[in-house]
Design a protein around this motif. Structure first.
Motif, PDB file in Angstrom:
ATOM      1  N   UNK A  11       0.820  -1.219   0.000  1.00 43.54           N
ATOM      2  CA  UNK A  11       0.000   0.000   0.000  1.00 43.54           C
ATOM      3  C   UNK A  11       0.853   1.268   0.000  1.00 43.54           C
ATOM      4  N   UNK A  12       1.901   1.307   0.806  1.00 45.97           N
ATOM      5  CA  UNK A  12       2.772   2.483   0.843  1.00 45.97           C
ATOM      6  C   UNK A  12       3.417   2.728  -0.517  1.00 45.97           C
ATOM      7  N   UNK A  13       3.792   1.632  -1.201  1.00 45.48           N
ATOM      8  CA  UNK A  13       4.394   1.770  -2.533  1.00 45.48           C
ATOM      9  C   UNK A  13       3.408   2.386  -3.522  1.00 45.48           C
ATOM     10  N   UNK A  14       2.153   2.068  -3.393  1.00 45.29           N
ATOM     11  CA  UNK A  14       1.127   2.576  -4.306  1.00 45.29           C
ATOM     12  C   UNK A  14       0.774   4.024  -3.990  1.00 45.29           C
ATOM     13  N   UNK A  15       0.609   4.336  -2.727  1.00 44.65           N
ATOM     14  CA  UNK A  15       0.102   5.656  -2.327  1.00 44.65           C
ATOM     15  C   UNK A  15       1.165   6.737  -2.154  1.00 44.65           C
ATOM     16  N   UNK A  76      -0.187   5.952 -14.232  1.00 42.26           N
ATOM     17  CA  UNK A  76      -0.196   5.667 -15.660  1.00 42.26           C
ATOM     18  C   UNK A  76      -0.362   4.176 -15.948  1.00 42.26           C
ATOM     19  N   UNK A  77       0.254   3.352 -15.139  1.00 42.13           N
ATOM     20  CA  UNK A  77       0.210   1.904 -15.342  1.00 42.13           C
ATOM     21  C   UNK A  77      -0.982   1.245 -14.650  1.00 42.13           C
ATOM     22  N   UNK A  78      -1.724   2.019 -13.838  1.00 47.04           N
ATOM     23  CA  UNK A  78      -2.873   1.466 -13.126  1.00 47.04           C
ATOM     24  C   UNK A  78      -2.462   0.420 -12.096  1.00 47.04           C
ATOM     25  N   UNK A  79      -1.314   0.637 -11.462  1.00 51.11           N
ATOM     26  CA  UNK A  79      -0.797  -0.349 -10.511  1.00 51.11           C
ATOM     27  C   UNK A  79      -1.608  -0.397  -9.227  1.00 51.11           C
ATOM     28  N   UNK A  80      -1.674  -1.583  -8.658  1.00 48.26           N
ATOM     29  CA  UNK A  80      -2.406  -1.820  -7.415  1.00 48.26           C
ATOM     30  C   UNK A  80      -1.549  -2.674  -6.489  1.00 48.26           C
ATOM     31  N   UNK A  81      -1.956  -2.738  -5.230  1.00 47.35           N
ATOM     32  CA  UNK A  81      -1.284  -3.600  -4.262  1.00 47.35           C
ATOM     33  C   UNK A  81      -1.277  -5.026  -4.815  1.00 47.35           C
ATOM     34  N   UNK A  82      -0.121  -5.675  -4.752  1.00 46.56           N
ATOM     35  CA  UNK A  82       0.016  -7.032  -5.265  1.00 46.56           C
ATOM     36  C   UNK A  82       0.674  -7.109  -6.635  1.00 46.56           C
ATOM     37  N   UNK A  83       0.681  -5.986  -7.385  1.00 47.01           N
ATOM     38  CA  UNK A  83       1.380  -5.962  -8.666  1.00 47.01           C
ATOM     39  C   UNK A  83       2.884  -5.907  -8.392  1.00 47.01           C
ATOM     40  N   UNK A 102      15.910   0.369 -16.938  1.00 45.41           N
ATOM     41  CA  UNK A 102      14.621  -0.043 -17.488  1.00 45.41           C
ATOM     42  C   UNK A 102      13.702  -0.300 -16.303  1.00 45.41           C
ATOM     43  N   UNK A 103      12.439   0.100 -16.425  1.00 47.76           N
ATOM     44  CA  UNK A 103      11.461  -0.168 -15.380  1.00 47.76           C
ATOM     45  C   UNK A 103      10.372  -1.041 -15.989  1.00 47.76           C
ATOM     46  N   UNK A 104      10.041  -2.118 -15.284  1.00 49.11           N
ATOM     47  CA  UNK A 104       9.026  -3.059 -15.763  1.00 49.11           C
ATOM     48  C   UNK A 104       7.940  -3.213 -14.712  1.00 49.11           C
ATOM     49  N   UNK A 105       6.700  -3.169 -15.176  1.00 43.96           N
ATOM     50  CA  UNK A 105       5.548  -3.364 -14.288  1.00 43.96           C
ATOM     51  C   UNK A 105       4.818  -4.626 -14.712  1.00 43.96           C
ATOM     52  N   UNK A 106       4.322  -5.358 -13.731  1.00 39.60           N
ATOM     53  CA  UNK A 106       3.578  -6.587 -13.996  1.00 39.60           C
ATOM     54  C   UNK A 106       2.310  -6.606 -13.151  1.00 39.60           C
TER      55      UNK A 106
END
Length: 122
Positions: A11-15, A76-83, A102-106
């Motif tokens: 959560x802290x990473x997201x907010x 921008x990536x629509x990231x959520x807790x758990x991603x 490079x930054x990668x989101x999953x």
């Protein structure tokens, strides 16, 4: 290319900010005695993201975090807790551009409430 920092988001990473392991600092440009350094990372679509990594001004434990630019990336990536997000240091190649990271989101994939795996977000 091995990840310099990769983790499942909380959560802290997201907010607020993305906390990184202290070992990540060795892959960044020099702080030159300061407490923050700016760097850029490119994502899978070729978009360049400006980030700032900072450490505590005082204390024995630097506790590095990425703050500037982080929330824009999350939104921008629509990231959520758990991603998942990973920062990778590119090998220095002749003629390479200036984006050494490079930054990668999953996106987390759940089936019936159980984590099944992760899918890349471009």
């Amino acid at each position: 290319m091995a990840p310099r920092s990769s983790k499942v988001l909380r959560e802290t990473d997201i907010k607020k900010k993305y906390s990184v392991p202290t070992g990540f600092l060795s892959s960044l440009p020099s702080f030159n005695g300061g407490h923050a350094v700016d760097f850029e990372a490119v994502d899978g679509s070729g978009r360049v993201w400006p980030f700032r990594c900072s450490v505590r001004k005082n204390g024995r434990h630097p506790k590095p975090v990425i703050s500037r630019g982080w929330r824009a990336f999350v939104d921008s990536k629509g990231l959520k807790v758990g991603d998942k997000v990973g920062f990778y240091k590119k090998e220095n190649e002749a003629g390479a551009n200036n984006h050494a990271y490079e930054v990668r989101a999953e996106k987390e994939i759940k089936i019936f409430g159980a984590v099944f795996g992760y899918a890349p977000i471009i």
